[in-house]
Scaffold this active site. Structure first.
Site, short mmCIF file in Angstrom:
data_model
loop_
_atom_site.label_atom_id
_atom_site.label_comp_id
_atom_site.label_asym_id
_atom_site.label_seq_id
_atom_site.Cartn_x
_atom_site.Cartn_y
_atom_site.Cartn_z
N ASN A 10 -2.47 -13.35 7.95
CA ASN A 10 -3.55 -12.23 7.75
C ASN A 10 -4.59 -12.36 6.74
O ASN A 10 -4.17 -12.32 5.87
CB ASN A 10 -2.34 -11.03 7.47
N LYS A 12 -7.15 -10.41 6.55
CA LYS A 12 -7.55 -9.19 5.95
C LYS A 12 -9.13 -9.33 5.99
O LYS A 12 -9.61 -9.89 7.01
CB LYS A 12 -7.08 -8.86 4.60
N HIS A 90 0.03 -2.43 9.54
CA HIS A 90 -0.22 -2.78 8.38
C HIS A 90 -0.08 -1.86 7.28
O HIS A 90 -0.86 -0.83 7.46
CB HIS A 90 -1.12 -3.91 8.03
N GLU A 92 -1.77 -1.54 4.50
CA GLU A 92 -3.27 -1.31 4.42
C GLU A 92 -3.84 -0.31 5.26
O GLU A 92 -4.55 0.58 4.74
CB GLU A 92 -4.01 -2.45 3.79
N GLU A 160 7.32 -5.68 5.51
CA GLU A 160 6.67 -6.06 4.48
C GLU A 160 6.68 -4.94 3.20
O GLU A 160 6.03 -3.93 3.38
CB GLU A 160 5.00 -6.06 4.79
N GLY A 166 0.45 -8.89 -2.13
CA GLY A 166 -0.65 -9.19 -2.95
C GLY A 166 -0.29 -9.15 -4.60
O GLY A 166 -1.05 -9.20 -5.23
N SER A 206 3.72 -11.72 -0.63
CA SER A 206 3.83 -12.57 -1.75
C SER A 206 4.48 -14.03 -1.28
O SER A 206 5.16 -14.76 -2.12
CB SER A 206 4.19 -12.27 -3.06
C1 PEP Z 1 0.20 -8.81 4.05
O1 PEP Z 1 -0.82 -8.20 3.61
O2 PEP Z 1 0.39 -9.03 5.09
C2 PEP Z 1 0.52 -9.83 3.01
C3 PEP Z 1 2.14 -10.55 3.11
O3 PEP Z 1 0.03 -10.15 1.76
P1 PEP Z 1 0.27 -11.15 0.90
O4 PEP Z 1 0.97 -12.55 1.27
O5 PEP Z 1 -0.92 -11.66 -0.09
O6 PEP Z 1 0.98 -10.76 -0.19
#
Ligand code: PEP
Length: 244
Positions: A10, A12, A90, A92, A160, A166, A206
Protein backbone atom coordinates in the site's frame (compact mmCIF):
# COMPACT_ATOMS: atom_id res chain seq x y z
CA UNK A 1 -4.54 -26.62 1.97
CA UNK A 2 -3.65 -23.03 2.87
CA UNK A 3 -4.27 -20.38 0.22
CA UNK A 4 -1.21 -18.99 -1.57
CA UNK A 5 0.52 -16.25 0.40
CA UNK A 6 -0.19 -12.70 -0.78
CA UNK A 7 2.15 -9.79 -0.14
CA UNK A 8 0.38 -6.52 -0.95
CA UNK A 9 1.99 -3.10 -0.91
CA UNK A 10 0.00 0.00 0.00
CA UNK A 11 1.91 3.01 -1.28
CA UNK A 12 -0.59 5.46 0.24
CA UNK A 13 -0.02 9.02 -1.06
CA UNK A 14 3.49 8.26 -2.31
CA UNK A 15 4.86 7.68 -5.77
CA UNK A 16 5.33 9.44 -9.09
CA UNK A 17 5.68 8.11 -12.64
CA UNK A 18 9.40 7.69 -11.99
CA UNK A 19 8.55 5.16 -9.26
CA UNK A 20 8.17 2.60 -12.05
CA UNK A 21 11.95 2.21 -11.60
CA UNK A 22 11.33 0.72 -8.16
CA UNK A 23 8.95 -1.87 -9.62
CA UNK A 24 11.44 -2.70 -12.35
CA UNK A 25 14.15 -3.21 -9.73
CA UNK A 26 11.77 -5.41 -7.72
CA UNK A 27 10.89 -7.47 -10.80
CA UNK A 28 14.57 -7.96 -11.64
CA UNK A 29 15.27 -9.19 -8.11
CA UNK A 30 12.12 -11.36 -7.95
CA UNK A 31 11.36 -12.64 -11.46
CA UNK A 32 9.27 -15.54 -10.10
CA UNK A 33 8.09 -14.57 -6.62
CA UNK A 34 7.34 -17.40 -4.20
CA UNK A 35 4.03 -15.71 -3.39
CA UNK A 36 1.38 -13.55 -5.03
CA UNK A 37 2.33 -9.88 -5.09
CA UNK A 38 0.01 -6.89 -5.39
CA UNK A 39 1.10 -3.26 -5.65
CA UNK A 40 -1.41 -0.54 -4.76
CA UNK A 41 -0.02 2.83 -5.87
CA UNK A 42 -1.99 6.09 -5.90
CA UNK A 43 -4.77 6.01 -8.50
CA UNK A 44 -2.79 8.37 -10.75
CA UNK A 45 -0.32 5.53 -11.36
CA UNK A 46 -2.67 2.57 -11.81
CA UNK A 47 -2.90 2.84 -15.60
CA UNK A 48 0.82 3.50 -15.94
CA UNK A 49 1.81 0.47 -13.86
CA UNK A 50 -0.88 -2.00 -14.99
CA UNK A 51 0.32 -4.64 -17.39
CA UNK A 52 3.78 -4.67 -15.83
CA UNK A 53 5.44 -7.35 -13.73
CA UNK A 54 2.97 -7.17 -10.83
CA UNK A 55 -0.81 -7.00 -10.49
CA UNK A 56 -1.95 -3.50 -9.56
CA UNK A 57 -4.64 -2.44 -7.11
CA UNK A 58 -6.35 0.77 -6.07
CA UNK A 59 -6.43 2.14 -2.52
CA UNK A 60 -10.11 3.09 -2.40
CA UNK A 61 -13.15 3.38 -4.62
CA UNK A 62 -16.57 5.01 -4.52
CA UNK A 63 -19.61 2.73 -4.24
CA UNK A 64 -21.29 4.24 -7.31
CA UNK A 65 -20.15 3.43 -10.83
CA UNK A 66 -20.22 7.08 -11.96
CA UNK A 67 -21.84 10.39 -11.09
CA UNK A 68 -21.43 13.74 -9.36
CA UNK A 69 -18.75 12.84 -6.81
CA UNK A 70 -15.90 15.26 -7.33
CA UNK A 71 -12.50 13.79 -6.60
CA UNK A 72 -13.72 10.22 -6.25
CA UNK A 73 -13.04 7.29 -8.53
CA UNK A 74 -15.19 4.24 -9.07
CA UNK A 75 -14.32 0.58 -9.00
CA UNK A 76 -15.22 0.45 -12.69
CA UNK A 77 -12.64 3.19 -13.38
CA UNK A 78 -9.96 1.26 -11.50
CA UNK A 79 -10.80 -1.88 -13.47
CA UNK A 80 -10.75 0.12 -16.70
CA UNK A 81 -7.29 1.45 -15.77
CA UNK A 82 -6.04 -2.11 -15.34
CA UNK A 83 -6.42 -2.74 -11.60
CA UNK A 84 -7.35 -6.21 -10.41
CA UNK A 85 -7.97 -5.36 -6.75
CA UNK A 86 -8.74 -2.48 -4.43
CA UNK A 87 -8.02 -1.83 -0.76
CA UNK A 88 -11.21 -0.86 1.05
CA UNK A 89 -11.78 0.49 4.55
CA UNK A 90 -8.16 1.23 5.41
CA UNK A 91 -8.03 2.81 8.86
CA UNK A 92 -6.66 6.02 7.33
CA UNK A 93 -9.79 6.23 5.14
CA UNK A 94 -11.97 5.42 8.13
CA UNK A 95 -10.23 8.11 10.26
CA UNK A 96 -9.53 10.81 7.66
CA UNK A 97 -12.71 10.48 5.61
CA UNK A 98 -15.21 9.22 8.16
CA UNK A 99 -15.75 5.92 6.38
CA UNK A 100 -18.19 3.73 8.24
CA UNK A 101 -18.58 -0.04 8.07
CA UNK A 102 -21.70 0.50 5.93
CA UNK A 103 -19.72 2.56 3.43
CA UNK A 104 -16.98 -0.08 3.39
CA UNK A 105 -19.61 -2.73 2.68
CA UNK A 106 -21.04 -0.68 -0.21
CA UNK A 107 -17.57 -0.14 -1.62
CA UNK A 108 -16.86 -3.86 -1.37
CA UNK A 109 -20.01 -4.59 -3.35
CA UNK A 110 -18.86 -2.03 -5.91
CA UNK A 111 -15.46 -3.72 -6.18
CA UNK A 112 -17.14 -7.08 -6.84
CA UNK A 113 -19.54 -5.48 -9.35
CA UNK A 114 -16.47 -4.25 -11.28
CA UNK A 115 -14.72 -7.62 -11.04
CA UNK A 116 -12.07 -6.48 -8.54
CA UNK A 117 -10.76 -8.37 -5.54
CA UNK A 118 -11.68 -6.43 -2.39
CA UNK A 119 -8.95 -6.17 0.24
CA UNK A 120 -11.09 -5.21 3.23
CA UNK A 121 -9.22 -3.77 6.23
CA UNK A 122 -10.26 -4.16 9.86
CA UNK A 123 -8.43 -3.37 13.06
CA UNK A 124 -8.79 -2.10 16.60
CA UNK A 125 -7.48 1.13 18.09
CA UNK A 126 -5.05 1.07 20.96
CA UNK A 127 -7.81 2.12 23.38
CA UNK A 128 -9.98 -0.78 22.20
CA UNK A 129 -7.12 -3.23 22.71
CA UNK A 130 -6.35 -1.83 26.16
CA UNK A 131 -10.03 -2.19 27.06
CA UNK A 132 -10.03 -5.86 26.01
CA UNK A 133 -12.39 -5.12 23.13
CA UNK A 134 -10.22 -6.29 20.24
CA UNK A 135 -12.18 -9.36 19.18
CA UNK A 136 -15.54 -7.63 19.64
CA UNK A 137 -14.35 -4.77 17.41
CA UNK A 138 -12.98 -7.09 14.73
CA UNK A 139 -16.17 -9.15 14.86
CA UNK A 140 -18.41 -6.13 14.39
CA UNK A 141 -16.25 -4.77 11.57
CA UNK A 142 -16.26 -8.10 9.76
CA UNK A 143 -20.03 -8.42 10.14
CA UNK A 144 -20.82 -4.92 8.90
CA UNK A 145 -18.00 -4.29 6.38
CA UNK A 146 -18.30 -7.48 4.33
CA UNK A 147 -21.48 -7.90 2.32
CA UNK A 148 -23.06 -11.21 1.37
CA UNK A 149 -21.48 -12.80 -1.67
CA UNK A 150 -17.91 -13.24 -0.47
CA UNK A 151 -15.86 -15.95 -2.13
CA UNK A 152 -12.28 -17.11 -1.72
CA UNK A 153 -11.52 -15.40 -5.03
CA UNK A 154 -13.16 -12.01 -4.48
CA UNK A 155 -12.24 -11.27 -0.86
CA UNK A 156 -9.02 -10.70 1.06
CA UNK A 157 -9.22 -9.48 4.65
CA UNK A 158 -6.39 -7.48 6.20
CA UNK A 159 -6.09 -7.30 9.98
CA UNK A 160 -4.37 -3.99 10.69
CA UNK A 161 -4.28 -2.85 14.31
CA UNK A 162 -4.53 0.93 13.99
CA UNK A 163 -1.82 1.43 16.61
CA UNK A 164 0.65 -0.73 14.66
CA UNK A 165 0.39 1.15 11.36
CA UNK A 166 3.51 3.16 10.62
CA UNK A 167 4.61 3.06 14.26
CA UNK A 168 7.20 0.27 14.22
CA UNK A 169 5.16 -1.48 16.91
CA UNK A 170 3.52 -4.84 16.26
CA UNK A 171 1.28 -7.09 18.32
CA UNK A 172 2.91 -10.22 19.72
CA UNK A 173 2.77 -13.30 17.52
CA UNK A 174 0.19 -14.75 19.94
CA UNK A 175 -1.97 -11.66 19.63
CA UNK A 176 -1.86 -11.82 15.83
CA UNK A 177 -2.68 -15.54 15.95
CA UNK A 178 -5.64 -14.94 18.24
CA UNK A 179 -7.20 -12.37 15.91
CA UNK A 180 -6.54 -14.42 12.76
CA UNK A 181 -8.04 -17.58 14.30
CA UNK A 182 -11.04 -15.51 15.31
CA UNK A 183 -11.41 -14.01 11.81
CA UNK A 184 -11.23 -17.45 10.16
CA UNK A 185 -13.89 -18.81 12.50
CA UNK A 186 -16.12 -15.77 12.10
CA UNK A 187 -15.95 -15.97 8.29
CA UNK A 188 -16.47 -19.73 8.47
CA UNK A 189 -19.60 -19.36 10.59
CA UNK A 190 -21.04 -16.93 8.05
CA UNK A 191 -19.80 -18.12 4.66
CA UNK A 192 -18.98 -21.76 5.36
CA UNK A 193 -15.63 -23.45 5.90
CA UNK A 194 -14.88 -23.97 2.19
CA UNK A 195 -15.13 -20.28 1.31
CA UNK A 196 -13.60 -19.01 4.56
CA UNK A 197 -10.71 -21.46 4.28
CA UNK A 198 -9.71 -19.96 0.95
CA UNK A 199 -9.99 -16.26 1.88
CA UNK A 200 -6.52 -14.79 2.35
CA UNK A 201 -6.14 -13.21 5.81
CA UNK A 202 -3.31 -10.67 5.74
CA UNK A 203 -1.63 -9.09 8.72
CA UNK A 204 -0.69 -5.41 8.33
CA UNK A 205 1.13 -2.97 10.59
CA UNK A 206 4.89 -2.37 10.63
CA UNK A 207 5.76 -5.51 8.66
CA UNK A 208 9.40 -5.46 7.58
CA UNK A 209 11.92 -7.98 6.25
CA UNK A 210 13.10 -8.76 9.79
CA UNK A 211 9.69 -9.76 11.18
CA UNK A 212 7.90 -11.05 8.06
CA UNK A 213 8.94 -14.71 8.28
CA UNK A 214 7.73 -15.17 11.84
CA UNK A 215 4.45 -13.48 11.00
CA UNK A 216 3.95 -15.62 7.88
CA UNK A 217 4.58 -18.74 9.98
CA UNK A 218 1.48 -18.05 12.10
CA UNK A 219 -1.43 -20.36 11.30
CA UNK A 220 -4.20 -18.45 9.53
CA UNK A 221 -1.88 -15.67 8.39
CA UNK A 222 -1.80 -15.83 4.58
CA UNK A 223 0.34 -12.82 3.83
CA UNK A 224 0.82 -9.16 4.63
CA UNK A 225 -0.43 -5.72 3.74
CA UNK A 226 2.68 -3.56 3.80
CA UNK A 227 2.81 0.22 3.96
CA UNK A 228 6.14 1.97 4.46
CA UNK A 229 8.29 -1.03 3.62
CA UNK A 230 6.55 -1.46 0.24
CA UNK A 231 8.15 1.74 -1.06
CA UNK A 232 11.68 0.38 -1.28
CA UNK A 233 12.49 -2.56 -3.57
CA UNK A 234 14.95 -4.02 -1.10
CA UNK A 235 12.52 -3.96 1.83
CA UNK A 236 9.47 -5.10 -0.12
CA UNK A 237 11.59 -7.76 -1.80
CA UNK A 238 12.82 -8.95 1.59
CA UNK A 239 9.22 -9.42 2.71
CA UNK A 240 8.37 -11.26 -0.51
CA UNK A 241 11.34 -13.57 0.03
CA UNK A 242 10.21 -14.27 3.59
CA UNK A 243 7.03 -15.84 2.19
CA UNK A 244 9.02 -18.73 0.73
C1 PEP B 1 -0.76 0.12 6.10
O1 PEP B 1 -0.98 1.32 6.21
O2 PEP B 1 -1.53 -0.61 5.46
C2 PEP B 1 0.43 -0.41 6.76
C3 PEP B 1 0.46 -1.67 7.04
O3 PEP B 1 1.44 0.49 7.04
P1 PEP B 1 2.89 0.16 7.66
O4 PEP B 1 3.37 -1.13 7.05
O5 PEP B 1 3.73 1.32 7.27
O6 PEP B 1 2.70 0.02 9.12
Amino acid sequence: MSPRTLVAGNWKMNGLKASSAMLEELARAHPSPVCDVLVCPPSTLVAAFAGGAFPIGGQDCHWKASGAHTGDISAEMLADAGASAVIIGHSERRADHGETDAMVSNKTEAAWRAGLVAVVCVGETEAERDAGETLARIGSQLAASIPDGATAANLVVAYEPVWAIGTGRTPSLEEIAEVHDFMRKTLSDRFGADIAGGVRLLYGGSVKPSNAAEIFAIKNVNGALVGGASLKAEDFGGIISAAG
